[in-house]
Scaffold this active site. Structure first.
Site, PDB file in Angstrom:
ATOM      1  N   GLU A   1     -14.449  33.700 -21.090  1.00 31.40           N
ATOM      2  CA  GLU A   1     -15.426  32.737 -20.619  1.00 31.40           C
ATOM      3  C   GLU A   1     -16.838  33.131 -21.041  1.00 31.40           C
ATOM      4  O   GLU A   1     -17.190  34.305 -21.072  1.00 31.40           O
ATOM      5  CB  GLU A   1     -15.321  32.599 -19.091  1.00 31.40           C
TER       6      GLU A   1
ATOM      7  N   CYS B   1     -14.497  42.982  -7.937  1.00 30.04           N
ATOM      8  CA  CYS B   1     -14.676  42.181  -9.152  1.00 30.04           C
ATOM      9  C   CYS B   1     -13.388  41.454  -9.562  1.00 30.04           C
ATOM     10  O   CYS B   1     -12.337  42.082  -9.729  1.00 30.04           O
ATOM     11  CB  CYS B   1     -15.150  43.081 -10.293  1.00 30.04           C
TER      12      CYS B   1
ATOM     13  N   CYS C   1     -21.599  35.371 -11.215  1.00 27.70           N
ATOM     14  CA  CYS C   1     -21.247  36.762 -11.511  1.00 27.70           C
ATOM     15  C   CYS C   1     -19.951  37.155 -10.842  1.00 27.70           C
ATOM     16  O   CYS C   1     -19.773  36.918  -9.644  1.00 27.70           O
ATOM     17  CB  CYS C   1     -22.294  37.709 -10.957  1.00 27.70           C
TER      18      CYS C   1
HETATM   19  N1  SAH Z   1     -18.877  45.296 -16.651  1.00 28.73           N
HETATM   20  C1  SAH Z   1     -20.280  45.180 -16.605  1.00 28.73           C
HETATM   21  C2  SAH Z   1     -20.807  43.785 -16.849  1.00 28.73           C
HETATM   22  C3  SAH Z   1     -20.109  42.594 -16.267  1.00 28.73           C
HETATM   23  S1  SAH Z   1     -20.260  42.174 -14.581  1.00 28.73           S
HETATM   24  C4  SAH Z   1     -20.819  45.719 -15.314  1.00 28.73           C
HETATM   25  O1  SAH Z   1     -20.053  45.971 -14.398  1.00 28.73           O
HETATM   26  O2  SAH Z   1     -22.026  45.931 -15.241  1.00 28.73           O
HETATM   27  C5  SAH Z   1     -21.951  41.671 -14.304  1.00 28.73           C
HETATM   28  C6  SAH Z   1     -22.402  41.992 -12.875  1.00 28.73           C
HETATM   29  O3  SAH Z   1     -21.709  41.199 -11.896  1.00 28.73           O
HETATM   30  C7  SAH Z   1     -22.145  43.438 -12.513  1.00 28.73           C
HETATM   31  O4  SAH Z   1     -23.260  43.989 -11.862  1.00 28.73           O
HETATM   32  C8  SAH Z   1     -20.972  43.314 -11.587  1.00 28.73           C
HETATM   33  O5  SAH Z   1     -20.846  44.424 -10.747  1.00 28.73           O
HETATM   34  C9  SAH Z   1     -21.308  42.063 -10.837  1.00 28.73           C
HETATM   35  N2  SAH Z   1     -20.178  41.470 -10.118  1.00 28.73           N
HETATM   36  C10 SAH Z   1     -18.865  41.627 -10.355  1.00 28.73           C
HETATM   37  N3  SAH Z   1     -18.142  40.928  -9.453  1.00 28.73           N
HETATM   38  C11 SAH Z   1     -19.014  40.298  -8.637  1.00 28.73           C
HETATM   39  C12 SAH Z   1     -18.870  39.399  -7.540  1.00 28.73           C
HETATM   40  N4  SAH Z   1     -17.692  38.981  -7.143  1.00 28.73           N
HETATM   41  N5  SAH Z   1     -19.998  38.939  -6.959  1.00 28.73           N
HETATM   42  C13 SAH Z   1     -21.209  39.320  -7.410  1.00 28.73           C
HETATM   43  N6  SAH Z   1     -21.397  40.157  -8.441  1.00 28.73           N
HETATM   44  C14 SAH Z   1     -20.317  40.646  -9.057  1.00 28.73           C
HETATM   45 FE1  SF4 Z   2     -16.416  46.681 -12.848  1.00 28.04          FE
HETATM   46 FE2  SF4 Z   2     -17.897  45.267 -14.584  1.00 28.04          FE
HETATM   47 FE3  SF4 Z   2     -15.321  45.814 -15.113  1.00 28.04          FE
HETATM   48 FE4  SF4 Z   2     -15.890  44.085 -13.185  1.00 28.04          FE
HETATM   49  S1  SF4 Z   2     -16.326  43.824 -15.361  1.00 28.04           S
HETATM   50  S2  SF4 Z   2     -14.364  45.771 -13.080  1.00 28.04           S
HETATM   51  S3  SF4 Z   2     -17.791  44.960 -12.355  1.00 28.04           S
HETATM   52  S4  SF4 Z   2     -16.995  47.303 -14.907  1.00 28.04           S
END
Ligand code: SAH
Ligand code: SF4
Length: 383
Positions: free
Chosen positions: A103, A130, A352
């Site tokens: 996506e 996540c 996010c």
């Molecule tokens: N993997 C990377 C980038 C992708 S996620 C990382 O973890 O930084 C982008 C942001 O969204 C990250 O800060 C992640 O922790 C946050 N995120 C993930 N799941 C979420 C959720 N359900 N609600 C709000 N933020 C979330």
């Molecule tokens: Fe953690 Fe970013 Fe991977 Fe989601 S996408 S599991 S927030 S590292």
């Protein structure tokens, strides 16, 4: 060359940055300036058909057709939120059956247009809150697939916008996946985003978000030095171990030292953005606000609070508005610049952490069957 090969054994030239293209042309016995010529066609004029590249000889065009393609992903789903946010489900050109779809989200704002791109199908790091992490890692995207998201989104938006100028001003690697876990394919994609003959974005308009893969943070700094966002989510190791399991490998003391190296020697305005998802009753109390302020004191830091975006089966809740506000106020009083991320596109699950692509959707529902709701999405106030 494993990266960017199609099923027919052709190279997808979206996968090569300027240096890579020059090298590839050299292997074909062609001069380096061909790279520049081709990039102008692909990124300036949006042309992917070699036959139309009329400033190259017919023989060269035929050779290119035999050896290579310029192949964007295909759109297998598109949704438009009531707030103007677009979400596309994109699949590799050879496999439009969506098994490997990712996506990409476009978020329009008054002063910018941000494209949120994916770097992996799924993610192995398994952060407890996540949705992407819940599906595990399917595979890395190659450079062509990362750049293809940008190229395609730009075309899509232009076609909708009556052909008016470029609308993507910023790119954030905050879609599906952990970009630094796919470093090899990430860096050439970033180079193309920054290249004047590519997308011509400035370094501060490209942001890599990482959960804290320390060694790759240093390499990113040395090699492309774009803006950095770090998913902190907890101010102490015990809690962070639980929420962001990679913390057990790179604990806070190492992570914060890497963040300091990232901003060292830069001008006063340089900073790391610390993302902090607010989980009701878990990491959003006065104690954590105090600890977070302590951790970030005397650092070049901005905090971006992300109220948790729920999804089916999630273990957490989003705190109430008053609690979010109180957390932000505590940080403000400690002198830490803090914003609350406004939720965009949550009526189409584009916020996010809600990006799960087809891998998980398939088990629950059909992407194209999801109605585009018309009611206004919930919004958090901007400070
Ligand atoms: N993997 C990377 C980038 C992708 S996620 C990382 O973890 O930084 C982008 C942001 O969204 C990250 O800060 C992640 O922790 C946050 N995120 C993930 N799941 C979420 C959720 N359900 N609600 C709000 N933020 C979330
Ligand atoms: Fe953690 Fe970013 Fe991977 Fe989601 S996408 S599991 S927030 S590292």
């Amino acid at each position: 060359m494993a990266t960017g090969m199609t099923d027919a054994g052709k190279v997808n030239l979206f996968g090569l940055d300027r240096e890579g293209l020059a090298g590839w042309f050299a292997e074909q016995g062609e001069p380096a300036f061909r790279a520049r010529q081709l990039m102008q066609w692909i990124y300036r004029r949006g042309e992917t058909d070699f036959a139309a590249m009329t400033d190259m000889s017919k023989a060269l065009r035929e050779k290119l057709q035999r050896l290579a393609v310029v192949e964007p992903p295909v759109v297998v789903g598109e949704q438009l939120s009531a707030d103007g946010t677009y979400k596309w489900l994109l699949a590799p050109a050879g496999q439009p059956d969506t098994r490997n779809a990712v996506e990409t989200v476009f978020i329009p704002e008054a002063d910018r247009g941000t494209l949120c791109v994916s770097s992996q199908v799924g993610c192995a790091l398994d952060c407890s809150f996540c949705a992407t992490g819940k599906q595990g890692l399917n595979r890395n995207l190659d450079t062509a697939e990362i750049i293809g998201q940008m190229w395609l989104a730009e075309r899509q938006l232009r076609s909708k916008d009556g052909g008016q100028g470029r609308v993507i001003s910023n790119v954030v690697f905050m879609g599906m996946g952990e970009p630094l876990a796919n470093y090899r394919n990430l860096v050439p994609a970033i180079r193309l985003l920054l290249d004047d003959l590519g997308f011509g974005l400035s370094k501060r308009r490209v942001t890599v978000s990482t959960s804290g893969l320390v060694p790759f943070m240093d390499r990113l700094h040395a090699e492309v030095d774009v803006a950095l966002a770090v998913s902190l989510h907890a101010p102490v190791d015990g809690l962070r171990d639980e929420l962001v399991p990679i913390n057990r490998k790179y604990p806070l003391v190492e992570l914060m030292a890497a963040c300091d190296r990232y901003t060292a020697g830069k001008d006063r305005r340089a900073h790391v953005v610390y993302e902090y998802v607010l989980l009701d009753g878990v990491n959003d109390g006065p104690e954590q606000a105090r600890e977070l302020a302590g951790l970030l004191r005397n650092r070049s830091a901005k905090v971006n609070l992300i109220p948790f975006n729920p999804y089916p089966g999630a273990l957490y809740r989003r705190p109430e508005e008053g609690r979010i506000r109180a957390f932000q106020d505590r940080l403000h009083h400690a002198g830490i610049r803090t914003t609350v991320r406004r939720t965009r596109g949550d009526d189409i699950d584009a916020a996010c952490g809600q990006l799960v692509g087809r891998v998980q959707d398939r088990q629950k529902r059909h992407f194209r069957d999801i109605p585009i709701k018309q009611e206004a999405p919930r919004r958090e106030a901007q400070p």
